[in-house]
Design a protein around this motif. Structure first.
Motif, PDB file in Angstrom:
ATOM      1  N   LYS A  39      21.650 -11.723  15.821  1.00  0.00           N
ATOM      2  CA  LYS A  39      20.342 -11.299  16.318  1.00  0.00           C
ATOM      3  C   LYS A  39      20.275  -9.779  16.256  1.00  0.00           C
ATOM      4  O   LYS A  39      21.105  -9.086  16.829  1.00  0.00           O
ATOM      5  N   ASN A  41      18.507  -6.073  16.883  1.00  0.00           N
ATOM      6  CA  ASN A  41      17.629  -5.427  17.848  1.00  0.00           C
ATOM      7  C   ASN A  41      16.418  -4.853  17.092  1.00  0.00           C
ATOM      8  O   ASN A  41      16.417  -4.801  15.858  1.00  0.00           O
ATOM      9  N   PRO A  42      15.375  -4.425  17.806  1.00  0.00           N
ATOM     10  CA  PRO A  42      14.166  -3.930  17.131  1.00  0.00           C
ATOM     11  C   PRO A  42      14.416  -2.788  16.143  1.00  0.00           C
ATOM     12  O   PRO A  42      13.814  -2.747  15.065  1.00  0.00           O
ATOM     13  N   GLU A  43      15.322  -1.885  16.487  1.00  0.00           N
ATOM     14  CA  GLU A  43      15.616  -0.761  15.589  1.00  0.00           C
ATOM     15  C   GLU A  43      16.246  -1.246  14.283  1.00  0.00           C
ATOM     16  O   GLU A  43      15.921  -0.761  13.198  1.00  0.00           O
ATOM     17  N   GLN A  44      17.151  -2.213  14.388  1.00  0.00           N
ATOM     18  CA  GLN A  44      17.789  -2.769  13.193  1.00  0.00           C
ATOM     19  C   GLN A  44      16.774  -3.497  12.318  1.00  0.00           C
ATOM     20  O   GLN A  44      16.787  -3.372  11.101  1.00  0.00           O
ATOM     21  N   LYS A  45      15.894  -4.273  12.968  1.00  0.00           N
ATOM     22  CA  LYS A  45      14.849  -4.978  12.221  1.00  0.00           C
ATOM     23  C   LYS A  45      13.948  -3.980  11.492  1.00  0.00           C
ATOM     24  O   LYS A  45      13.623  -4.162  10.315  1.00  0.00           O
ATOM     25  N   ASN A  76       7.835  -3.798  18.710  1.00  0.00           N
ATOM     26  CA  ASN A  76       7.851  -3.687  20.172  1.00  0.00           C
ATOM     27  C   ASN A  76       6.582  -4.272  20.790  1.00  0.00           C
ATOM     28  O   ASN A  76       6.639  -4.956  21.813  1.00  0.00           O
ATOM     29  N   ASP A  79       6.735  -8.124  20.410  1.00  0.00           N
ATOM     30  CA  ASP A  79       7.703  -8.669  21.369  1.00  0.00           C
ATOM     31  C   ASP A  79       7.108  -8.709  22.780  1.00  0.00           C
ATOM     32  O   ASP A  79       7.306  -9.684  23.516  1.00  0.00           O
TER      33      ASP A  79
END
Length: 154
Positions: A39, A41-45, A76, A79
């Motif tokens: 899974k 995180n938003p930064e990785q996505k 963000n 989410d």
């Protein structure tokens, strides 16, 4: 006679051993399957998506950075919307809110992408949307097939 009894006991023990080994292999492979889905995180996505768009749209470094910021903002916001509607049956309301975030994202991209890049981006999005629709249709067809199999004609 004693010899046959020993062979029979060893045969049963071997069956138990083989069964135990198979059970262990199944358990290990099931847990490995779960752990392969990491899974992000938003930064990785956002990084992954921005890098993909940099390649597919031939973005400059400045455009890539702006794209990353816009993607992270979109992720963000989406989410937060999903969390807001998590326990709600109002999926249409959630969809409308997410669509407005998507429109805002597209408008942001349009401020720094060239016309050619924006056209290509829209083509990529259309392909992705068509692929998702086909996948949903296929998945729905498989569900209907399995429903047909269990119609109680026993």
């Amino acid at each position: 006679m004693v010899f046959q009894s020993v062979i029979l006991k060893n045969h049963i023990s071997m069956k138990k051993l083989v069964f135990s080994i198979l059970a262990a292999i199944v358990a290990i492979s099931a847990s490995a399957k779960d752990s392969t889905k990491v899974k992000m995180n938003p930064e990785q996505k956002a990084n992954k998506q921005a890098d993909r768009l940099k390649t597919e749209l031939s973005l400059s470094d400045d455009q890539r950075n702006k794209t990353y910021t816009a993607i992270l903002d979109r992720i963000n916001k989406v989410d937060a919307i999903k969390a807001k509607y998590k326990d709600s049956a109002n999926k249409k309301g959630m969809g409308k809110e997410i669509q407005s975030v998507k429109t805002e994202f597209d408008n942001t991209l349009a401020t720094f992408l060239t016309g050619e890049q924006m056209t290509k981006y829209k083509e990529l999005e259309k392909k992705k949307k068509d692929k998702m629709k086909a996948h949903r249709k296929e998945k729905k067809g498989r569900q209907n097939d399995s429903d047909d199999d269990s119609d109680g004609d026993n």
